[in-house]
Design an enzyme around this catalytic site. Structure first.
Site, short mmCIF file in Angstrom:
data_model
loop_
_atom_site.label_atom_id
_atom_site.label_comp_id
_atom_site.label_asym_id
_atom_site.label_seq_id
_atom_site.Cartn_x
_atom_site.Cartn_y
_atom_site.Cartn_z
N SER A 65 -54.80 56.95 -118.55
CA SER A 65 -54.55 58.33 -119.00
C SER A 65 -53.28 58.88 -118.37
CB SER A 65 -55.69 59.25 -118.55
OG SER A 65 -56.59 59.45 -119.57
N ALA A 120 -49.25 58.43 -128.20
CA ALA A 120 -50.30 58.27 -127.19
C ALA A 120 -51.54 57.59 -127.78
CB ALA A 120 -50.66 59.62 -126.60
N GLU A 126 -57.39 63.22 -127.60
CA GLU A 126 -56.39 62.68 -128.54
C GLU A 126 -56.96 62.61 -129.96
OE1 GLU A 126 -53.30 61.75 -127.95
OE2 GLU A 126 -53.14 61.36 -125.80
N PHE A 164 -60.51 69.08 -143.61
CA PHE A 164 -60.59 69.77 -142.32
C PHE A 164 -61.00 71.23 -142.47
CE2 PHE A 164 -57.41 66.46 -141.36
CZ PHE A 164 -58.10 65.83 -140.38
P1 TGC Z 1 -51.66 69.63 -140.95
O1 TGC Z 1 -51.47 70.79 -141.89
O2 TGC Z 1 -52.31 68.39 -141.44
O3 TGC Z 1 -50.25 69.24 -140.31
C1 TGC Z 1 -49.36 70.21 -139.76
C2 TGC Z 1 -47.98 69.60 -139.76
O4 TGC Z 1 -47.95 68.46 -138.86
C3 TGC Z 1 -47.62 67.26 -139.59
N1 TGC Z 1 -48.42 66.19 -139.02
C4 TGC Z 1 -47.91 65.26 -138.21
N2 TGC Z 1 -46.65 65.05 -137.79
C5 TGC Z 1 -46.44 64.00 -136.96
N3 TGC Z 1 -47.47 63.23 -136.53
C6 TGC Z 1 -48.73 63.43 -136.92
N4 TGC Z 1 -49.73 62.68 -136.44
C7 TGC Z 1 -49.01 64.49 -137.80
N5 TGC Z 1 -50.13 64.98 -138.38
C8 TGC Z 1 -49.76 66.03 -139.12
C9 TGC Z 1 -47.96 67.57 -141.03
O5 TGC Z 1 -47.21 66.77 -141.90
C10 TGC Z 1 -47.57 69.04 -141.12
O6 TGC Z 1 -46.16 69.13 -141.19
P2 TGC Z 1 -45.46 70.31 -142.03
O7 TGC Z 1 -44.01 70.02 -141.90
O8 TGC Z 1 -46.00 70.16 -143.41
O9 TGC Z 1 -45.89 71.59 -141.37
O10 TGC Z 1 -52.42 70.22 -139.69
P3 TGC Z 1 -53.90 70.78 -139.53
O11 TGC Z 1 -53.80 72.10 -138.88
O12 TGC Z 1 -54.65 70.67 -140.84
O13 TGC Z 1 -54.55 69.77 -138.48
C11 TGC Z 1 -54.64 68.42 -138.75
C12 TGC Z 1 -55.38 67.64 -137.63
C13 TGC Z 1 -56.80 68.11 -137.49
C14 TGC Z 1 -55.37 66.20 -138.05
C15 TGC Z 1 -54.65 67.74 -136.31
O14 TGC Z 1 -54.42 69.02 -135.93
C16 TGC Z 1 -55.29 66.92 -135.22
O15 TGC Z 1 -54.87 65.78 -135.04
N6 TGC Z 1 -56.26 67.45 -134.39
C17 TGC Z 1 -56.74 66.77 -133.21
C18 TGC Z 1 -56.13 67.44 -131.99
C19 TGC Z 1 -55.78 66.46 -130.92
O16 TGC Z 1 -55.70 65.26 -131.11
N7 TGC Z 1 -55.53 66.97 -129.74
C20 TGC Z 1 -55.10 66.15 -128.65
C21 TGC Z 1 -54.65 66.98 -127.49
S1 TGC Z 1 -53.77 66.04 -126.28
C22 TGC Z 1 -54.89 65.09 -125.54
O17 TGC Z 1 -56.02 65.01 -125.88
C23 TGC Z 1 -54.35 64.30 -124.43
S2 TGC Z 1 -55.50 63.30 -123.65
C24 TGC Z 1 -54.39 62.51 -122.68
C25 TGC Z 1 -54.92 61.45 -121.83
O18 TGC Z 1 -55.45 61.78 -120.74
O19 TGC Z 1 -54.74 60.25 -122.19
P1 FAD Z 2 -63.89 70.82 -130.72
O1 FAD Z 2 -62.62 70.83 -131.47
O2 FAD Z 2 -64.58 72.10 -130.44
O3 FAD Z 2 -64.90 69.85 -131.48
C1 FAD Z 2 -66.32 69.88 -131.26
C2 FAD Z 2 -66.98 68.96 -132.31
O4 FAD Z 2 -66.70 69.47 -133.62
C3 FAD Z 2 -66.37 67.54 -132.26
O5 FAD Z 2 -67.40 66.60 -132.47
C4 FAD Z 2 -65.41 67.53 -133.45
O6 FAD Z 2 -65.23 66.22 -134.00
C5 FAD Z 2 -66.14 68.45 -134.43
N1 FAD Z 2 -65.21 69.05 -135.40
C6 FAD Z 2 -64.17 69.89 -135.15
N2 FAD Z 2 -63.54 70.22 -136.29
C7 FAD Z 2 -64.19 69.56 -137.28
C8 FAD Z 2 -64.00 69.47 -138.71
N3 FAD Z 2 -62.99 70.09 -139.33
N4 FAD Z 2 -64.86 68.71 -139.40
C9 FAD Z 2 -65.86 68.03 -138.79
N5 FAD Z 2 -66.09 68.08 -137.47
C10 FAD Z 2 -65.26 68.82 -136.72
N6 FAD Z 2 -55.76 68.15 -124.31
C11 FAD Z 2 -54.44 68.35 -124.05
O7 FAD Z 2 -53.77 69.13 -124.73
N7 FAD Z 2 -53.83 67.69 -123.02
C12 FAD Z 2 -54.50 66.82 -122.23
O8 FAD Z 2 -53.91 66.23 -121.31
C13 FAD Z 2 -55.89 66.62 -122.46
N8 FAD Z 2 -56.62 65.81 -121.64
C14 FAD Z 2 -57.98 65.74 -121.79
C15 FAD Z 2 -58.74 65.06 -120.83
C16 FAD Z 2 -60.12 65.04 -120.94
C17 FAD Z 2 -60.93 64.35 -119.89
C18 FAD Z 2 -60.76 65.64 -122.06
C19 FAD Z 2 -62.24 65.58 -122.22
C20 FAD Z 2 -60.01 66.31 -123.00
C21 FAD Z 2 -58.61 66.39 -122.88
N9 FAD Z 2 -57.83 67.12 -123.77
C22 FAD Z 2 -56.50 67.32 -123.54
C23 FAD Z 2 -58.47 67.90 -124.84
C24 FAD Z 2 -58.93 67.06 -126.03
O9 FAD Z 2 -57.83 66.69 -126.82
C25 FAD Z 2 -59.94 67.90 -126.81
O10 FAD Z 2 -61.12 67.93 -126.05
C26 FAD Z 2 -60.21 67.34 -128.20
O11 FAD Z 2 -59.06 67.43 -129.02
C27 FAD Z 2 -61.38 68.03 -128.89
O12 FAD Z 2 -61.31 69.42 -128.78
P2 FAD Z 2 -62.58 70.26 -128.25
O13 FAD Z 2 -63.05 69.64 -127.00
O14 FAD Z 2 -62.19 71.67 -128.24
O15 FAD Z 2 -63.71 70.02 -129.34
#
Ligand code: TGC
Ligand code: FAD
Length: 394
Positions: free
Chosen positions: A100, A252, A373, A393
């Site tokens: 991570s 990532a 992620e 979504f």
């Molecule tokens: P949506 O309307 O689909 O897209 C908005 C704009 O973004 C573009 N796009 C992308 N561009 C580059 N790469 C991608 N993977 C992209 N996905 C979408 C898209 O084309 C659009 O562009 P534009 O120009 O038309 O505006 O967005 P939405 O609001 O419907 O959301 C889509 C969704 C749910 C897939 C997205 O928001 C999502 O992936 N949600 C999950 C959030 C997530 O992964 N969070 C991670 C936080 S970081 C983390 O967890 C770090 S852990 C680190 C560690 O310890 O290892």
């Molecule tokens: P929520 O979004 O509240 O989701 C709750 C449940 O609802 C999930 O099962 C989800 O799949 C479901 N759900 C949500 N929307 C929908 C939908 N449209 N349809 C069906 N089901 C849905 N984030 C960062 O920015 N940077 C970091 O470095 C980072 N590190 C992390 C480290 C750890 C240990 C953890 C646990 C998380 C970290 N995160 C980080 C955050 C992580 O990316 C979020 O926890 C993750 O994206 C999910 O968001 P949430 O926890 O708010 O769950």
């Protein structure tokens, strides 16, 4: 607690090594040796204590795990995407929390500075991040916006000679000790921008999140901004909108697909060895059909994932890997690793719940990896959207 001897031998049922270059194999071996020497002997103790082993930072930098694919002129290792993947696989074989730290540093901090930053920002931050002199974090998730980051409320206001940053990020890996944070915030027009926030800026705090049962050897925390004055030159100038942070996530998530494979391979290797040594009813338990079913299914799933992931690496090297393909690999591999960890844990009986073996730690770590992620379900919806062209979504 006695240090565990790391006897790992990686499974390669389909002779995938023949598809790797000599350089790939050298990089993998060097990372594996480092994990065996510096991670395996100490990781259980740090996980039990819920502490990040900070002494590993120097070694991670030395093996090239901070910015493997960032060009050498900025301090990166200048390697290809398969090398990056192999490193993540070996490091997560050691521990998901250590991987991570590399994912965040490389793909969520160095990558946006490299891809969206100014030349001055690249020169100022990248060499120090590559050498481990600086550690970064990535602030996208907020208390009320996890899967839906586009709803974020953290904001920047243009004050003429600086921006004023307000809001809070939650669940941020490395937050408690990061030197800088790449933070995503909306401007007055609601457009998302990345800004580099430095420790020491007034109004910026990073409280640690405690009581985790998962990723215990990784520090998680909040990023809190209370009227933080961010210099104008700290805004990432070359990309804005939600696509900017999501582009970092692609990189990532790709590394995580490889990493989860490493955790699965470690669980399988541990269970296989145990099954040949542990005797019940006067026979090694590996001779019983039910145990063989578990092992046969594990190696089948690992082999399928190895092929999927290596192909993804080839596409990534060619700049052709799509978000949909990366999501599929992240989702498949993490779920596969979790299921293997659960089965492998059972194969060790009571010993499986102890820290004498790595399986329970992998299993608990993977519960975070399957959520961060992009959750397991969000990745399924990304694939669904990709094949139908329809978003489910909203
Ligand atoms: P949506 O309307 O689909 O897209 C908005 C704009 O973004 C573009 N796009 C992308 N561009 C580059 N790469 C991608 N993977 C992209 N996905 C979408 C898209 O084309 C659009 O562009 P534009 O120009 O038309 O505006 O967005 P939405 O609001 O419907 O959301 C889509 C969704 C749910 C897939 C997205 O928001 C999502 O992936 N949600 C999950 C959030 C997530 O992964 N969070 C991670 C936080 S970081 C983390 O967890 C770090 S852990 C680190 C560690 O310890 O290892
Ligand atoms: P929520 O979004 O509240 O989701 C709750 C449940 O609802 C999930 O099962 C989800 O799949 C479901 N759900 C949500 N929307 C929908 C939908 N449209 N349809 C069906 N089901 C849905 N984030 C960062 O920015 N940077 C970091 O470095 C980072 N590190 C992390 C480290 C750890 C240990 C953890 C646990 C998380 C970290 N995160 C980080 C955050 C992580 O990316 C979020 O926890 C993750 O994206 C999910 O968001 P949430 O926890 O708010 O769950």
């Amino acid at each position: 607690m006695a240090a565990r001897q790391d006897l790992y031998q990686h499974p390669d049922y389909y002779l995938m090594d023949e598809m790797l270059s000599d350089e790939h194999k050298l990089i993998r071996e060097a990372t594996r040796e480092w994990v065996k020497r510096d991670v395996s002997p100490i990781i259980e103790e740090y996980a039990q204590r819920a502490e990040f082993p900070k002494q590993l930072v120097k070694g991670l930098a030395e093996v090239g795990a901070f910015g493997p694919y960032i060009p050498t002129e900025y301090g990166g290792a200048g390697l290809d995407q398969i090398s990056y993947g192999l490193m993540m696989m070996e490091i997560e074989r050691g521990d998901s929390g250590v991987r991570s730290t590399c994912s965040v540093q490389s793909s969520l901090v160095m990558y946006p500075i490299y891809a969206y930053g100014s030349e001055e920002q690249r020169r100022k931050y990248l060499p120090k991040l590559a050498s481990g002199e600086m550690l970064g974090s990535f602030g996208l998730t907020e208390p009320n916006f996890g899967s839906n980051p586009g709803g974020m409320v953290t904001n920047i206001k243009d004050m003429g000679d600086h921006y004023l940053l307000n809001g809070a990020k939650m669940w941020i890996s490395n937050a408690p000790f990061c030197d800088i944070a790449v933070v995503w915030a909306k401007n007055e027009a609601g457009r998302i921008h990345g800004v580099i926030v430095e420790r020491g800026m007034e109004g910026f705090t990073t409280p640690e999140t405690h009581n985790k049962w998962s990723l215990r050897a990784s520090a998680t925390g909040e990023l809190v901004f209370d009227n933080v004055k961010v210099p104008k030159e700290n805004l990432l100038p070359n990309k804005s909108g939600l696509g900017a942070p999501l582009g970092c996530l692609d990189s990532a998530r790709y590394g995580i697909a490889w990493g989860a494979l490493g955790a699965a391979m470690d669980c399988y290797d541990t269970a296989l060895r145990y099954s040949k040594e542990r005797v019940q009813f006067d026979r090694p338990i590996g001779g019983f059909q039910l145990q063989q079913k578990k092992l046969a299914e594990m190696i089948t799933e690992i082999t399928k994932a190895q092929l999927l992931t290596l192909r993804l690496g080839q596409l990534k090297n060619e700049g052709r890997a799509t978000t949909g393909q990366i999501s599929m690999a992240k989702r498949n591999n993490v779920n596969m690793a979790l299921e293997i960890a659960r089965e492998a844990r059972q194969m060790l009986g009571g010993m499986g719940i102890t820290g004498d073996y790595p399986i329970m730690r992998h299993m608990m770590n993977l519960e975070s990896v399957v959520t961060y992620e992009g959750t397991h379900d969000i990745h399924l919806l990304i694939t669904g959207m990709d094949v139908t062209g329809l978003s489910a979504f909203k």
